[in-house]
Write an enzyme that holds these catalytic residues in place. Structure first.
Site, PDB file in Angstrom:
ATOM      1  N   SER A 148       0.859  -1.178   0.000  1.00 50.85           N
ATOM      2  CA  SER A 148       0.000   0.000   0.000  1.00 50.85           C
ATOM      3  C   SER A 148       0.902   1.237   0.000  1.00 50.85           C
ATOM      4  CB  SER A 148      -0.908  -0.057   1.237  1.00 50.85           C
ATOM      5  OG  SER A 148      -1.771   1.054   1.268  1.00 50.85           O
ATOM      6  N   LYS A 166      -4.426   2.927  -4.080  1.00 52.53           N
ATOM      7  CA  LYS A 166      -3.864   2.280  -2.885  1.00 52.53           C
ATOM      8  C   LYS A 166      -4.948   2.054  -1.813  1.00 52.53           C
ATOM      9  CE  LYS A 166       0.582   1.936  -4.046  1.00 52.53           C
ATOM     10  NZ  LYS A 166       1.301   0.655  -4.158  1.00 52.53           N
TER      11      LYS A 166
END
Ligand code: COA
Length: 271
Positions: A148, A166
């Protein structure tokens, strides 16, 4: 820090790993860490020469390396890459989804295709790799590790596309941790902050500048790819066998200070 002083050098022996985007940057740092800890490693990426250089480096650890040219936006190429890895080493125990794309752009200048391109690489690419690896992970009761970023839960100017992609990865991670827990498959995410020597940091760093970035990091320095690798190894290891659905930041504390310094510096550079 030498990872083999802390973890056994055969921790991942017989537990192959596949890393998307594993030819460079954070993903190569992760692949290197797994190789140092005894794993056979499969990597994919778009550029043959980058993969060849990474394979040479990873091969020096003395375990198997499989490379495949595959764009994570191409599900069939990914399936072939994962099948090829399993043919050589057996089913993978860990899938690291790290392939990503980034550029800095004002949202008003971002075309729909520009936005979609980053969502396709980051979010769809993560799903495509996950889907292609599912049967293997089910067999090994393995684990998923998603990469992420700070942008997923902090607003960064000129990163609307990246934040959206993300944040989607984080949501997918939580959903699959819930849905696939019954198969013994764990799913976690790492959110790296500014990591030195990476393409992403080059792109973000050359616009905002080092002073702005370092002012946002309580530990006062960039991170190293090996430090993300260490967290990946921990999360994939039996030390974390009761950890699923977690998003761990490896960012020197950057998430505590917010993105203001970046936003101001980048706005100056863009205007
Ligand atoms: N500002 C605004 N739009 C941009 C842009 C920028 N700096 N760079 C690309 N785009 C847009 C393009 O204009 C295009 O949209 P359009 O068709 O409406 O003009 C769209 O994004 C796709 O660009 P393209 O170059 O065709 O995509 P690609 O698939 O070849 O490359 C990228 C993907 C754009 C993410 C490219 O930067 C890349 O390959 N990155 C990989 C490495 C990387 O980013 N690493 C860091 C990871 S954190």
């Amino acid at each position: 820090m030498k990872i083999t002083d802390l973890f056994p050098s055969d921790l991942f022996a017989g537990r192959p790993v596949f890393v998307t985007g594993g030819g460079s940057g954070i993903n190569l740092g992760i692949a290197r860490t797994f190789a140092a800890l005894g794993a056979d490693v499969g990597i994919c990426g778009r550029r043959t020469e980058v993969l060849a250089a990474a394979a040479e480096e990873l091969g020096a650890f003395g375990h198997g390396v499989h490379t495949a040219v595959a764009d994570v936006r191409d599900p069939e190429a990914l399936q072939a890459a994962l099948d090829g890895t399993a043919e050589k080493f057996g089913p993978i125990a860990t899938l690291v989804c790290g392939a990503a794309g980034n550029f800095i752009a004002r949202a008003e200048n971002l075309s729909p295709n520009g936005f979609r391109t980053v969502v396709d690489i980051d979010l769809m690419g993560t799903f495509n790799a996950t889907r292609a690896a599912f049967a293997q992970l089910k067999q090994t009761r393995g684990s998923l590790l998603y990469i992420s970023a700070s942008q997923a839960d902090q607003a960064f100017a000129f990163q609307a596309h990246v934040g959206a992609a993300k944040a989607g990865i984080d949501a997918l991670m939580r959903n699959l941790a819930l849905e696939w827990g019954s198969y013994g498959i764990r799913c976690n995410a790492i959110a790296p902050g500014p990591i030195e020597g990476t393409e992403g940091m080059k792109r973000l760093g050359e616009v905002a500048g080092e002073d702005a970035w370092l002012s946002m990091v309580p530990l006062g320095r960039y991170g190293r790819t090996e430090e993300v690798g260490a967290m990946a190894a921990f999360l994939a290891s039996p030390l974390a066998e009761y950890v699923t659905g977690a998003r761990i930041t490896v960012d020197g504390g950057q998430n505590l200070t917010g993105s203001t310094a970046f936003n101001a510096a980048a706005a100056g550079a863009l205007s």
